[in-house]
Design an enzyme around this catalytic site. Structure first.
Site, mmCIF file in Angstrom:
data_model
loop_
_atom_site.group_PDB
_atom_site.id
_atom_site.type_symbol
_atom_site.label_atom_id
_atom_site.label_comp_id
_atom_site.label_asym_id
_atom_site.label_seq_id
_atom_site.Cartn_x
_atom_site.Cartn_y
_atom_site.Cartn_z
ATOM 1 N N LYS A 85 0.868 -1.174 0.000
ATOM 2 C CA LYS A 85 0.000 0.000 0.000
ATOM 3 C C LYS A 85 0.907 1.226 0.000
ATOM 4 C CE LYS A 85 -3.357 2.617 2.704
ATOM 5 N NZ LYS A 85 -3.894 2.877 4.060
ATOM 6 N N SER A 137 -8.372 2.108 5.488
ATOM 7 C CA SER A 137 -8.195 2.141 4.045
ATOM 8 C C SER A 137 -7.238 1.066 3.520
ATOM 9 C CB SER A 137 -7.666 3.521 3.633
ATOM 10 O OG SER A 137 -6.389 3.763 4.238
ATOM 11 N N SER A 161 -6.536 2.796 9.952
ATOM 12 C CA SER A 161 -6.578 2.213 8.611
ATOM 13 C C SER A 161 -5.837 0.896 8.467
ATOM 14 C CB SER A 161 -6.017 3.206 7.584
ATOM 15 O OG SER A 161 -6.783 4.379 7.577
#
Length: 399
Positions: A85, A137, A161
Site C-alpha cells: 500500500k 483504508s 486504517s
C-alpha cells in the site's frame, strides 16, 4: 479461532517460514513468488484485493533474490511476497529480500471516510463474507493476507486504517508510533504499519523497518517474567460500542489473563478521553481553526501519560461495531476507538478476538506507550503460543 500458529503447515502463509526455506536452499524465491502470483490469479477475481499486479517485475526481482542468496548474502525476509500500500518503506523490505507483487486496493473515488477498497475489477470484499467490507483504508492489504495470497502486506494508519481491516479480516495489524518511521502525511496523523497472520512475522517486519534487520531472536516473552499489567476500557470515555464486539473483546482479554499473558486490572478503566473526532477532522481540514484541536490533544495526552505510568497496556475493542455492508456505515465512525491514538501517536495492534454472529471476525485493540512496539508484538506472540484461538482462522476459501 484457528488451529495452528503458522497456517497449519502451509508455508506460504508464513513470511518467516518462507525466508528460512529460501535461505537454506530448500525453496527458490522464484518459485515462491510464482506460486503467490498464481494464487492471486485464482482468487483475486472475486476478492479484488489488488489494484495492480506486477508479475514480470516480481519474477525478475525473485530471480535477483535467488542470486543474492546464492552469493552468500543473508536476507532476513528472503523471497517473501509482499502486498504494497503506497511506496513508503518498500526499499527497506526489498533490501531485506522481500518481493513486492502488487499494489493493494484502497478506497475508490466517492468513498470519503468510508472503509471499503477498490481493486482492479471492482470493490474489495471481506474474505469471510463478500457482502461485507474488509475495512479500510488498508482494505486490500488485509483481505490479501487473510485469504493467504501473501503473508505480509504494508499499510498506513491515519485513523485506524491498519487496525480496522485487521480486525474485520481476522489478522494482526500493527500501527507504529507516529514519527518512528517516515510518513508522507503532512498532518503527522498517519503512521506506517503492517498486516500479517502471526506476531513472528510482525516482528520480522518491524526489525527490518526500524533498521535492526538480522538474525535476532523473538522479541522478549512477557511470560518469562512478570506479565505486563493491562487495563480494559470499553469506550475510552466517549465511544458507544455495540454489545457483541465489546463482549468478544472483553472475553479475549480475559483469556489472555487466564493464560498468564497479561495481568488485567479489576474493573473497567476510567480513561476519560475527550472525543478526538472533531480534533482529528480539524487537523485534516486546510484552514480550520486548530485551537480546539490543540486543547483536545493536550488533555488526552495528559490522561494517557498518566495511564501508562500505572499500566503497560490499554485494551479496548478495535471497532465499535461489526463489519458493515458495501452501502457504508451510515453516520457511524468505525474509527471511534482507534483514531485517538493517531492523535496521540501511541503504537497499537489489533489481535484476532473471535467471530461475531454474522460470521465475521472482530479484534482486541492493544495500545502501548510511545516506542513500545516490541511489547505489543511480544504480547501477541505469547498469546499465539498460549491460545490457539487468537490466530487467524482457516482460510475463508481455498487458495
Amino acid at each position: 479461532m484457528g488451529t495452528t500458529a503458522d497456517g497449519g503447515g502451509e508455508e506460504h502463509l508464513s513470511a518467516t517460514a518462507i525466508a528460512d526455506a529460501v535461505r537454506r536452499g530448500e525453496s527458490r524465491a522464484f518459485d515462491v513468488v510464482r506460486e503467490a502470483l498464481e494464487r492471486i490469479r485464482r482468487v483475486d477475481s472475486v476478492l479484488h484485493s489488488f489494484s495492480e499486479v506486477w508479475e514480470e517485475t516480481a519474477l525478475a526481482q525473485a530471480r535477483a533474490v535467488d542470486a543474492r542468496v546464492a552469493g552468500g548474502e543473508w536476507l532476513p525476509l528472503a523471497g517473501v511476497p509482499v502486498g504494497v500500500k503506497g511506496r513508503y518503506g518498500v526499499e527497506a523490505l526489498v533490501a531485506a529480500g522481500c518481493v513486492p507483487v502488487g499494489a493493494t486496493a484502497v478506497p475508490g473515488p466517492g468513498t470519503a471516510w468510508q472503509t471499503w477498497g477498490r481493486g482492479a475489477r471492482g470493490r474489495t470484499v471481506n474474505p469471510w463474507r463478500a457482502d461485507r467490507t474488509p475495512g479500510g483504508s488498508s482494505a486490500g492489504a488485509a483481505a490479501a493476507v487473510a485469504a493467504g495470497l501473501v503473508p505480509l502486506a504494508t499499510g498506513s494508519d491515519g485513523a485506524g486504517s491498519v487496525r480496522i481491516p485487521a480486525a474485520w479480516c481476522g489478522v494482526l495489524g500493527l500501527k507504529t508510533t507516529n514519527g518512528l518511521l517516515p510518513s508522507p502525511d503532512r498532518t503527522g496523523l498517519a503512521a506506517p504499519g503492517v498486516l500479517a497472520r502471526s506476531a513472528q512475522d510482525l516482528a520480522a517486519w518491524l526489525r527490518v523497518r526500524v533498521g535492526e534487520g538480522g538474525e535476532g531472536g523473538d522479541f522478549p516473552d512477557p511470560s518469562a517474567g512478570s506479565a505486563p499489567l493491562a487495563v480494559f476500557s470499553p469506550d475510552l470515555g466517549f465511544a458507544r460500542p455495540d454489545p457483541e464486539p465489546l463482549a468478544l473483546a472483553r472475553a479475549a482479554a480475559a483469556r489472555l489473563a487466564d493464560a498468564g499473558v497479561v495481568r488485567v486490572a479489576a474493573g473497567d478503566a476510567d480513561v476519560g478521553l475527550m472525543d478526538p473526532g472533531p480534533a482529528w477532522l480539524a487537523l485534516r481540514t486546510p484552514g480550520a481553526d486548530l485551537r480546539e484541536a490543540g486543547r483536545v490533544r493536550e488533555a488526552n495526552d495528559l490522561r494517557l501519560a498518566a495511564l501508562f505510568e500505572r499500566a503497560d497496556l490499554l485494551l479496548t475493542p478495535t471497532t465499535p461495531h461489526a463489519a458493515h455492508g458495501h452501502d457504508g456505515p451510515g453516520d457511524r465512525y468505525s474509527t471511534a476507538l482507534t483514531w485517538a491514538f493517531n492523535l496521540s501517536g501511541h503504537p497499537a495492534l489489533s489481535l484476532p478476538a473471535g467471530f461475531g454472529a454474522d460470521g465475521c471476525p472482530v479484534g482486541l485493540h492493544l495500545v502501548a506507550a510511545h516506542g513500545r512496539e516490541e511489547l505489543l508484538v511480544a504480547v501477541a506472540r505469547a498469546a499465539e503460543l498460549a491460545l490457539p484461538d487468537v490466530h487467524p482462522g482457516p482460510l475463508p476459501f481455498p487458495v
